[in-house]
Design a protein around this motif. Structure first.
Motif: not given
Length: 426
Positions: A48-69
């Motif tokens: 969870w913390e890693l997602i939170a820490q890198h949230l802007p980058a995950l959104i910007e690179s369109n990787r947030i959904r894959d990361s959550v799954r």
């Protein structure tokens, strides 16, 4: 106010009337007593913390959904304090909204990796499973000192964009909430004084309330310093949207909260908004400002509905305060003495301050929402609240993150405040 101030409503006889800590009210009003933790103590929650820490980058690179799954479905059993439950809620709420709104089109199904723990954490904290004002503001800050009103000491642990504009926008509200430290106790003492008709005590408290509202409004006007209107409207605001009244933004049925194994249901929630601030509603309650229905006939008012988006203890505090007595009823009585006239003048001045605060809010909304909605944006083409609001045309069609018709709602709220201050019997 001193961090060591007494947390009891204290009338003029000095006897405490209620322990405010049972309502999760601290020396910082509705904010926590100390700066929230910036990480969960158990390494089990590192995904969870890693997602939170890198949230802007995950959104910007369109990787947030894959990361959550790819996340495991984590248990909430390792959360060791109320502060950690709140931290978990903030992480999951931000991640949920990033998952829903962080693509070319909104995602209508929230997966079990978020849904299962999010429902448990939300139930524990007595808030809905959506990013509320409490999650975005009250529990999402870090302070390098004890003065939460000092914006230079505040930082934002979790962010959608990582921009200065987002930090400034959310932290302004933290400072505004902290500015009210002490006024809760002062006004509760004033409500106790209603019973004994102690006009000087009530008038003095109303004078302090007016000063508090002015101070909160001055902080609101600092929004212009470091929050860019176009960045706010097109990059930040879309992520704050909920799933209610968001058909035009791509959520015709809301969001399906998938609990796995065939369980789950469609849900519609309002997004986070300053209307969910217990502090602003506290001002209304102690001044006897009534907000009527905004919507279909027979519906409860927006102000009443969004109490359900406040932490449970804060909701119960507002109910408790409303039952203590009415300063407005006392001010409505025809004055027969100088003290009574002084009370009426102090009451009118306080309501005028609250009306002006709401005028400042309307000016902020005009600059940060109405005007940007009319300007072209080349930074992205996501289907979201910004794109759907911009296509409606005219300020009457603009939707707030809370799902209301924005400008008409704010103007009505201001007018109802001004009406209360006129002290005209119905």
């Amino acid at each position: 106010m001193s961090p060591h101030a007494v947390l009891s409503g204290t009338p003029s006889d000095g006897k405490p009337t209620v322990d405010l800590s049972k309502f999760a009210v601290t020396q910082n009003a509705f904010l926590p007593a100390t700066s929230p933790p910036t990480s969960l103590s158990d390494s089990y929650y590192e995904p969870w913390e890693l997602i939170a820490q890198h949230l802007p980058a995950l959104i910007e690179s369109n990787r947030i959904r894959d990361s959550v799954r790819q996340l495991p479905v984590l248990s909430t059993d390792g959360l060791v304090s109320e502060a950690e439950w709140r931290r978990a809620y903030v992480i999951l709420a931000f991640t949920a909204h990033a998952y829903i709104w962080g693509g070319e089109k909104p995602e209508q199904i929230l997966p079990p990796q978020i849904t299962v723990p999010f429902l448990r954490v939300s139930s524990h904290l007595e808030v809905p499973p959506v990013l509320t004002y409490a999650g975005a503001n009250l529990w999402n800050f870090s302070c390098s000192g004890s003065d939460f009103t000092n914006l230079h000491n505040l930082s934002l642990p979790i962010s959608f964009t990582g921009t200065e504009s987002e930090s400034w926008f959310l932290l302004i509200s933290v400072a505004m909430e902290a500015k009210a430290a002490g006024i809760l106790q002062t006004m509760m003492a004033a409500l106790e004084a209603v019973k004994t008709r102690d006009y000087p005590v009530i008038a003095s408290a109303l004078g302090q309330l007016r000063g508090c509202i002015d101070g909160v409004g001055a902080l609101l006007e600092r929004m212009y310093e470091k929050c860019d209107p176009m960045v706010f409207y097109h990059q930040i605001r879309p992520f704050l949207a909920g799933s209610m009244n968001m058909e035009a933004a791509g959520l015709p049925r809301g969001v399906f909260y998938d609990e796995g194994h065939g369980k789950g249901r469609w849900r519609q929630y309002r997004g986070g908004s300053n209307g969910q601030s217990s502090l602003i509603q506290f001002f209304d309650v102690v001044l006897g400002v009534e907000h009527r229905t905004h919507g279909k006939p027979g519906q409860e008012s927006f102000h009443a509905e969004v109490r359900g988006y406040m932490p449970g203890p804060h909701r119960r505090f507002l109910v408790h305060v409303a039952r203590m007595g009415s300063i407005r009823e006392l001010a409505l009585a025809e004055p027969a003495t100088p003290e009574q006239r002084g009370l009426r003048e102090a009451y009118t001045a306080a309501t005028e301050a609250l009306s002006e605060f709401r005028n400042k809010h309307i000016r902020i909304v005009t600059r940060y929402i109405v005007l940007p909605s009319r300007q072209a944006w080349t930074g992205g083409l996501r289907t979201n609240l910004a794109s759907s609001s911009s296509s409606r045309g005219g300020e009457q069609g603009l939707m707030g993150t809370g799902g209301t018709q924005l400008i008409p709602f704010l103007r009505t709220s201001r007018d109802e405040t001004a009406e209360a201050g006129k002290l005209e019997k119905e």
